[in-house]
Design a protein around this motif. Sequence first.
Motif, short mmCIF file in Angstrom:
data_model
loop_
_atom_site.label_atom_id
_atom_site.label_comp_id
_atom_site.label_asym_id
_atom_site.label_seq_id
_atom_site.Cartn_x
_atom_site.Cartn_y
_atom_site.Cartn_z
N ARG A 171 62.17 185.16 10.86
CA ARG A 171 62.87 183.89 11.07
C ARG A 171 64.37 184.06 10.86
O ARG A 171 65.18 183.51 11.61
N GLY A 196 67.25 183.43 13.67
CA GLY A 196 68.32 182.49 13.36
C GLY A 196 69.69 183.12 13.41
O GLY A 196 70.66 182.52 13.90
N SER A 239 72.82 182.28 16.00
CA SER A 239 74.13 181.91 15.44
C SER A 239 75.27 182.75 16.00
O SER A 239 76.44 182.38 15.85
N ASP A 253 61.92 172.97 10.68
CA ASP A 253 63.01 173.89 11.01
C ASP A 253 64.35 173.18 11.15
O ASP A 253 65.33 173.78 11.61
N ALA A 304 67.50 174.89 9.49
CA ALA A 304 67.82 176.18 10.12
C ALA A 304 68.38 175.98 11.52
O ALA A 304 69.31 176.68 11.94
N SER A 325 72.17 177.13 12.50
CA SER A 325 72.46 178.13 13.52
C SER A 325 73.26 177.54 14.68
O SER A 325 74.20 178.18 15.17
N LEU A 329 62.54 177.48 16.30
CA LEU A 329 63.92 177.64 15.85
C LEU A 329 64.80 178.10 17.00
O LEU A 329 65.89 177.56 17.21
N SER A 336 67.57 175.60 18.67
CA SER A 336 68.92 176.04 18.40
C SER A 336 69.68 176.33 19.69
O SER A 336 70.86 175.97 19.83
#
Length: 306
Positions: free
Chosen positions: A92, A96, A100, A220, A223, A227, A282, A286
């Motif tokens: 994870r 992430g 990012s 999530d 996170a 990110s 995620l 994201s």
Amino acid sequence: MQGVLTGFGVIAVVIGVGYLIGRRRYLGDNGREVLTKLAFHVATPALLFTTLARADLSVILSSRLLITAISTFVAAAAFIAVALVRRWDVGRTTIGALCSSYVNAGNLGIPIAVYVLGDASLVAPVLLFQQLVATPIALTVLDLSGDAEKRSVWQRVTTPLRNPVGASSLLGVVFAAAGWTVPGPVLDPLVLIGNMSVPAVLLAFGISLCGSAMPGRGPDRFAVLLSAGVKAVGMPVAAWALGAWVFGLHGAALLDVVVTSALPAAQNLYTYASRYRVGERLARESILLSTVASVPVLVAVAALLG
């Protein structure tokens, strides 16, 4: 501004087609998985090899590459630091960190570079760094984090070479460094296959949105917001600070590095998450949030530095 909107418009249309395919179930229950495997194992390796085999490796020595490398490290490190405090698992955390710091330099970066910066080659340092450094490291971590205890030392050392994405990138660099030319009968079918990569990734991403909850909710949530925030704001700020204060860039040169760093997270990160079955939600949320957030950021950057 027109270049920014054009680039995002192209991506939005293809993702929308993928969403409709998913809603209509034209590809059945396993359509997303098939497209993901096609992109990861076949199309993307072909695209990377043909791109890097013809690349000008002199860009490796440019200041743009150094700024890209450092800002990527800063953005990834920011996410990893929080992940360590919260004791998130390796898979994870890796996904992430990628979301990012890993920008959409291909299918979005190229049109924006053409329309905003006036030169598609300006994204080359980002593409090279991500494919030669960031991707092999991240995929090796994902490869080893699942069943590292079952592997021999030799298997661990050769993990990047057995990954289709890493192996194709390395082979492309070998051809470029040696000055070898890929024969037309070999290159042409590889280019044709590689052209499937971006559409397959975007369509699979669109299919994944079917039935999904609104991004930024659920377990999530933190996170995802972290990110997306680091990618949309933190990384371009880091690139601007490095370019202006450390490397003394200004004008068009500074605009180049900030625009490329402000690009959203790449859709192929969802392919990696799906391939390793870790952090899929995620990655999906994201990417979606950073893509939406990067529109006003890129418009503002173009207005302030252009």
